[in-house]
Design a protein around this motif. Structure first.
Motif, PDB file in Angstrom:
ATOM      1  N   ARG A 168       1.057  -1.034  -0.165  1.00 38.89           N
ATOM      2  CA  ARG A 168       0.074  -0.228  -0.285  1.00 38.89           C
ATOM      3  C   ARG A 168       0.818   1.817   0.061  1.00 38.89           C
ATOM      4  O   ARG A 168       1.948   1.237  -0.176  1.00 38.89           O
ATOM      5  CB  ARG A 168      -1.132   0.366   1.323  1.00 38.89           C
ATOM      6  N   ALA A 205       0.713   6.035   4.150  1.00 41.85           N
ATOM      7  CA  ALA A 205      -0.568   4.640   4.765  1.00 41.85           C
ATOM      8  C   ALA A 205      -0.314   3.858   5.721  1.00 41.85           C
ATOM      9  O   ALA A 205      -1.013   2.654   6.615  1.00 41.85           O
ATOM     10  CB  ALA A 205      -1.594   4.241   4.271  1.00 41.85           C
ATOM     11  N   GLU A 206       0.982   3.315   6.016  1.00 46.04           N
ATOM     12  CA  GLU A 206       1.206   2.383   6.881  1.00 46.04           C
ATOM     13  C   GLU A 206       1.869   2.475   8.756  1.00 46.04           C
ATOM     14  O   GLU A 206       2.713   2.174   9.227  1.00 46.04           O
ATOM     15  CB  GLU A 206       2.576   1.692   6.025  1.00 46.04           C
ATOM     16  N   GLU A 209      -2.732   1.873  12.718  1.00 41.89           N
ATOM     17  CA  GLU A 209      -4.027   1.878  12.609  1.00 41.89           C
ATOM     18  C   GLU A 209      -5.197   1.703  12.047  1.00 41.89           C
ATOM     19  O   GLU A 209      -6.218   1.920  10.667  1.00 41.89           O
ATOM     20  CB  GLU A 209      -4.349   0.032  13.165  1.00 41.89           C
ATOM     21  N   THR A 240      -4.259   2.927   7.953  1.00 37.54           N
ATOM     22  CA  THR A 240      -4.206   2.273   7.076  1.00 37.54           C
ATOM     23  C   THR A 240      -5.519   1.862   6.530  1.00 37.54           C
ATOM     24  O   THR A 240      -6.285   1.315   5.733  1.00 37.54           O
ATOM     25  CB  THR A 240      -3.395   0.876   7.607  1.00 37.54           C
ATOM     26  N   ASP A 286      -7.241   2.230   3.358  1.00 36.22           N
ATOM     27  CA  ASP A 286      -7.639   1.276   2.525  1.00 36.22           C
ATOM     28  C   ASP A 286      -8.914   1.279   2.273  1.00 36.22           C
ATOM     29  O   ASP A 286     -10.036   0.444   1.402  1.00 36.22           O
ATOM     30  CB  ASP A 286      -7.671   0.228   3.212  1.00 36.22           C
TER      31      ASP A 286
END
Length: 190
Positions: free
Chosen positions: A3, A7-8, A11, A14, A18
């Motif tokens: 991704r 975004a990492e 949580e 992310t 997503d």
């Protein structure tokens, strides 16, 4: 699963990446929410705002632009006392003035979404093919054009960088890097 690197971090980011970021949004209330949140984010990290998103929803009546457009000084003061949101007077006042401008645009175009789509080629999201996050611009000629038009209409906290972040968030542009699993998924959305 690959991704976008940003975004990492945690949580919440992310999940946002997503499920929401880059997905074409057509609901005016959600578009208004993103407009206010992107303005609130000016000078701060998106993570700071994302962590307070539910608090913003509560403080700003679920981003009901009709209600927000009628906020008086006492309601503004109430929000400025709320420690769960960014307590910046200019940003809170801009939410009120932006609600009024938002309603005017809706009256003219039928919806804010219709207004936004007039800036896109054939009204469809712009598909980018970035290989790395470093390639993604902070603003573009198009975000400058939209920013200028919105300022003319009475919006504030809508500079070209804020508008580009808004465009990314609401799927006007697909800025997922090509290796990201969401890139191709978002390419097929209208």
């Amino acid at each position: 699963m690959i991704r976008c690197q940003w975004a990492e971090m945690n949580e919440q980011e992310t999940d946002y990446h997503d499920t929401e970021w880059g997905v074409p949004e057509h609901d005016d209330r959600k578009l208004f929410e993103f407009l206010i949140l992107e303005g609130a984010q000016a000078g701060l990290s998106w993570d700071t705002i994302l962590k307070r998103r539910e608090n913003y929803r509560k403080a700003f009546d679920g981003f009901d632009y009709m209600k927000i457009s009628s906020y008086d000084e006492s309601k503004v003061e109430e929000i400025l006392q709320d420690k769960r949101v960014i307590r910046n007077r200019r940003k809170v006042l801009s939410a009120v003035s932006n609600a009024k401008a938002f309603i005017e645009v809706r009256n003219e175009y039928g919806s804010f979404d219709s207004y936004l789509r007039t800036f896109l080629p054939d009204g469809k999201p712009i598909q980018n093919f970035w290989k790395s996050m470093s390639e993604i611009p902070a603003s573009t000629v198009l975000s400058e054009k939209i920013s200028k038009d919105m300022k003319k209409r009475g919006f504030s906290f809508v500079g070209p960088t804020i508008i580009y972040a808004f465009m990314q968030a609401v799927g006007m542009v697909n800025d997922h890097v090509v290796d990201c699993f969401r890139h191709e998924e978002c390419m097929n959305m209208k």
